[in-house]
Design a protein around this motif. Structure first.
Motif, PDB file in Angstrom:
ATOM      1  N   ILE A  89       0.866  -1.171   0.000  1.00  0.00           N
ATOM      2  CA  ILE A  89       0.000   0.000   0.000  1.00  0.00           C
ATOM      3  C   ILE A  89       0.905   1.224   0.000  1.00  0.00           C
ATOM      4  N   LEU A  90       0.872   1.980  -1.083  1.00  0.00           N
ATOM      5  CA  LEU A  90       1.710   3.159  -1.260  1.00  0.00           C
ATOM      6  C   LEU A  90       0.875   4.384  -0.890  1.00  0.00           C
ATOM      7  N   LEU A  91       1.145   4.945   0.292  1.00  0.00           N
ATOM      8  CA  LEU A  91       0.286   5.978   0.881  1.00  0.00           C
ATOM      9  C   LEU A  91       0.930   7.358   0.796  1.00  0.00           C
ATOM     10  N   ASP A  92       0.234   8.282   0.169  1.00  0.00           N
ATOM     11  CA  ASP A  92       0.690   9.660   0.029  1.00  0.00           C
ATOM     12  C   ASP A  92       0.490  10.405   1.345  1.00  0.00           C
ATOM     13  N   CYS A  93       1.593  10.870   1.942  1.00  0.00           N
ATOM     14  CA  CYS A  93       1.528  11.637   3.191  1.00  0.00           C
ATOM     15  C   CYS A  93       2.088  13.044   2.984  1.00  0.00           C
ATOM     16  N   SER A  94       1.954  13.567   1.766  1.00  0.00           N
ATOM     17  CA  SER A  94       2.454  14.907   1.474  1.00  0.00           C
ATOM     18  C   SER A  94       1.547  15.961   2.106  1.00  0.00           C
ATOM     19  N   GLY A  95       2.017  17.208   2.103  1.00  0.00           N
ATOM     20  CA  GLY A  95       1.279  18.281   2.752  1.00  0.00           C
ATOM     21  C   GLY A  95      -0.130  18.469   2.234  1.00  0.00           C
ATOM     22  N   SER A  96      -0.338  18.293   0.934  1.00  0.00           N
ATOM     23  CA  SER A  96      -1.668  18.516   0.351  1.00  0.00           C
ATOM     24  C   SER A  96      -2.701  17.513   0.848  1.00  0.00           C
ATOM     25  N   MET A  97      -2.233  16.355   1.339  1.00  0.00           N
ATOM     26  CA  MET A  97      -3.165  15.342   1.832  1.00  0.00           C
ATOM     27  C   MET A  97      -3.798  15.746   3.161  1.00  0.00           C
ATOM     28  N   GLY A  98      -3.271  16.783   3.792  1.00  0.00           N
ATOM     29  CA  GLY A  98      -3.837  17.237   5.058  1.00  0.00           C
ATOM     30  C   GLY A  98      -5.082  18.083   4.889  1.00  0.00           C
ATOM     31  N   TYR A  99      -5.458  18.399   3.646  1.00  0.00           N
ATOM     32  CA  TYR A  99      -6.610  19.267   3.418  1.00  0.00           C
ATOM     33  C   TYR A  99      -7.922  18.534   3.677  1.00  0.00           C
ATOM     34  N   GLY A 100      -8.873  19.268   4.276  1.00  0.00           N
ATOM     35  CA  GLY A 100     -10.203  18.694   4.474  1.00  0.00           C
ATOM     36  C   GLY A 100     -10.837  19.197   5.747  1.00  0.00           C
ATOM     37  N   ASP A 101     -12.130  19.392   5.704  1.00  0.00           N
ATOM     38  CA  ASP A 101     -12.879  19.779   6.895  1.00  0.00           C
ATOM     39  C   ASP A 101     -13.646  18.548   7.370  1.00  0.00           C
ATOM     40  N   GLY A 102     -13.535  18.228   8.637  1.00  0.00           N
ATOM     41  CA  GLY A 102     -14.174  17.008   9.164  1.00  0.00           C
ATOM     42  C   GLY A 102     -13.245  15.824   9.005  1.00  0.00           C
ATOM     43  N   ILE A 103     -13.024  15.399   7.777  1.00  0.00           N
ATOM     44  CA  ILE A 103     -12.092  14.312   7.499  1.00  0.00           C
ATOM     45  C   ILE A 103     -11.144  14.782   6.385  1.00  0.00           C
ATOM     46  N   SER A 104      -9.862  14.725   6.666  1.00  0.00           N
ATOM     47  CA  SER A 104      -8.882  15.145   5.668  1.00  0.00           C
ATOM     48  C   SER A 104      -8.701  14.046   4.625  1.00  0.00           C
ATOM     49  N   LYS A 105      -8.046  14.410   3.533  1.00  0.00           N
ATOM     50  CA  LYS A 105      -7.743  13.403   2.515  1.00  0.00           C
ATOM     51  C   LYS A 105      -6.843  12.318   3.094  1.00  0.00           C
ATOM     52  N   LEU A 106      -5.918  12.709   3.974  1.00  0.00           N
ATOM     53  CA  LEU A 106      -5.028  11.714   4.574  1.00  0.00           C
ATOM     54  C   LEU A 106      -5.801  10.767   5.486  1.00  0.00           C
ATOM     55  N   ASP A 107      -6.728  11.303   6.279  1.00  0.00           N
ATOM     56  CA  ASP A 107      -7.568  10.438   7.116  1.00  0.00           C
ATOM     57  C   ASP A 107      -8.342   9.448   6.248  1.00  0.00           C
ATOM     58  N   TYR A 108      -8.927   9.949   5.191  1.00  0.00           N
ATOM     59  CA  TYR A 108      -9.714   9.111   4.277  1.00  0.00           C
ATOM     60  C   TYR A 108      -8.826   8.014   3.686  1.00  0.00           C
ATOM     61  N   ALA A 109      -7.625   8.407   3.268  1.00  0.00           N
ATOM     62  CA  ALA A 109      -6.678   7.447   2.696  1.00  0.00           C
ATOM     63  C   ALA A 109      -6.262   6.405   3.723  1.00  0.00           C
ATOM     64  N   CYS A 110      -6.102   6.816   4.975  1.00  0.00           N
ATOM     65  CA  CYS A 110      -5.715   5.876   6.035  1.00  0.00           C
ATOM     66  C   CYS A 110      -6.837   4.880   6.328  1.00  0.00           C
ATOM     67  N   TYR A 111      -8.080   5.348   6.281  1.00  0.00           N
ATOM     68  CA  TYR A 111      -9.203   4.426   6.444  1.00  0.00           C
ATOM     69  C   TYR A 111      -9.200   3.381   5.326  1.00  0.00           C
ATOM     70  N   LEU A 112      -8.955   3.831   4.099  1.00  0.00           N
ATOM     71  CA  LEU A 112      -8.876   2.899   2.973  1.00  0.00           C
ATOM     72  C   LEU A 112      -7.737   1.905   3.181  1.00  0.00           C
ATOM     73  N   ALA A 113      -6.566   2.423   3.570  1.00  0.00           N
ATOM     74  CA  ALA A 113      -5.385   1.573   3.745  1.00  0.00           C
ATOM     75  C   ALA A 113      -5.610   0.538   4.837  1.00  0.00           C
ATOM     76  N   ALA A 114      -6.179   0.952   5.965  1.00  0.00           N
ATOM     77  CA  ALA A 114      -6.412   0.019   7.072  1.00  0.00           C
ATOM     78  C   ALA A 114      -7.408  -1.065   6.674  1.00  0.00           C
ATOM     79  N   SER A 115      -8.462  -0.683   5.976  1.00  0.00           N
ATOM     80  CA  SER A 115      -9.470  -1.656   5.554  1.00  0.00           C
ATOM     81  C   SER A 115      -8.894  -2.649   4.548  1.00  0.00           C
ATOM     82  N   LEU A 116      -8.096  -2.149   3.618  1.00  0.00           N
ATOM     83  CA  LEU A 116      -7.475  -3.027   2.635  1.00  0.00           C
ATOM     84  C   LEU A 116      -6.486  -3.984   3.292  1.00  0.00           C
ATOM     85  N   ALA A 117      -5.724  -3.476   4.258  1.00  0.00           N
ATOM     86  CA  ALA A 117      -4.775  -4.341   4.976  1.00  0.00           C
ATOM     87  C   ALA A 117      -5.521  -5.435   5.731  1.00  0.00           C
TER      88      ALA A 117
END
Length: 298
Positions: A89-117
């Motif tokens: 699982i290649l997870l983008d943790c760059s600065g732009s992934m921190g954007y979002g109100d309520g749930i950031s793009k990084l949070d969303y990506a981490c939920y996807l990564a954890a579920s896939l794992a």
């Protein structure tokens, strides 16, 4: 697979929705398990590696009856080349992934990564995690033990948005580390040059890896819904731009559509799964829909 606790990014309700689905490799990879994955080594003489306890779904022909006679327990032989699918699982943790109100793009990506794992470990595949921004920040090699889920979820909980994005650079770094074919799942907002990213993805395909791209974007990035003069700040460089969204919205949306189309077309031309993930859609709904479509194409 039992969860002793509920890590931040493992939602039991969400897991119940995807629990009956499988993430099956559609291409020939160096692995097989319970008929889920094809192996290029079938029919070859391979070296015995170890025993592991029998699990429902294992083929009876692999049971070691001599060990059963001594221990009264079922164990199957595991051979050097008869290993599970290796997924990264290649997870983008760059600065732009921190954007979002309520749930950031990084949070969303981490939920996807954890579920896939969770899903892959449950079907006894091996899974690893590669976090990156300008380059690889953290590399967790694939493992197939259930306890490896804790290692991955802990790393996800520690992930924070960092530097500038270099998706292509991270792909090339990872490619040099991989010695065997497997499944690469890229989860990113892909805010990089599409042409360079596609080149990197083509390199993975050239080396016979199967690739899935999950393109995570926030609805603000898709629609530019703001009103009145607005100051926009680049979270990676700090640069700012003052603009009236109503004056540029039409052109902005056209360029975003071109941006997405470039990735979708480039991935399609190289037999790479591409799926756009809008963070306004619950991640479990988006993931379940994708896995169902993937299963239907088998």
């Amino acid at each position: 697979m039992e969860l002793k606790r509920h890590p931040k990014y493992l939602d039991p309700a969400a897991l119940s929705k995807i629990g009956g689905l499988e993430l099956v490799a559609r291409l020939v990879v160096e692995g097989f398990i319970s008929g889920l994955h094809k192996s290029p080594y079938q029919g070859y003489s391979v070296e015995f590696a170890e025993h592991r306890q029998y699990s429902p779904g294992d083929e009876i022909k692999h049971i070691d009856w001599k060990v059963y006679a001594k221990s009264d327990r079922f164990y199957v032989k595991r051979f050097e080349e008869e290993t599970n699918l290796r997924a990264y699982i290649l997870l983008d943790c760059s600065g732009s992934m921190g954007y979002g109100d309520g749930i950031s793009k990084l949070d969303y990506a981490c939920y996807l990564a954890a579920s896939l794992a969770y899903l892959m470990l449950r079907q006894r595949d091996s899974v690893g995690l590669v976090a990156f921004d300008e380059g690889i920040r953290r590399y967790i090699p694939p493992r197939g033990e259930p306890s490896h889920l804790h290692v991955i979820t802990t790393a996800l909980e520690e992930a924070e948005p960092g530097g500038e994005t270099s998706v292509a650079g991270a792909i090339h770094q990872l490619a040099t580390r991989l010695k065997r074919r497997g499944l690469i799942i890229l989860i990113s907002d892909l805010l990089d040059e599409p042409e360079e990213v596609i080149k990197g993805l083509k390199l993975l395909r050239h080396r016979k890896h199967e690739v899935i791209v999950m393109h995570v974007l926030h609805p603000h990035e898709l629609e530019l819904p703001f009103e009145g003069m607005t100051i926009f700040r680049d979270p990676e460089t700090g640069r700012t731009l003052k603009a009236d969204p109503s004056a540029i919205r039409g052109e902005y949306r056209r360029r975003v559509e071109e941006f997405i189309r470039a990735y979708k077309t480039g991935c399609g031309a190289n037999y790479i799964d591409y799926v756009l993930m809008n963070t306004s859609t619950p991640f479990d709904h988006a993931l379940s829909a994708y896995l169902s479509r993937r299963r239907a194409r088998r």
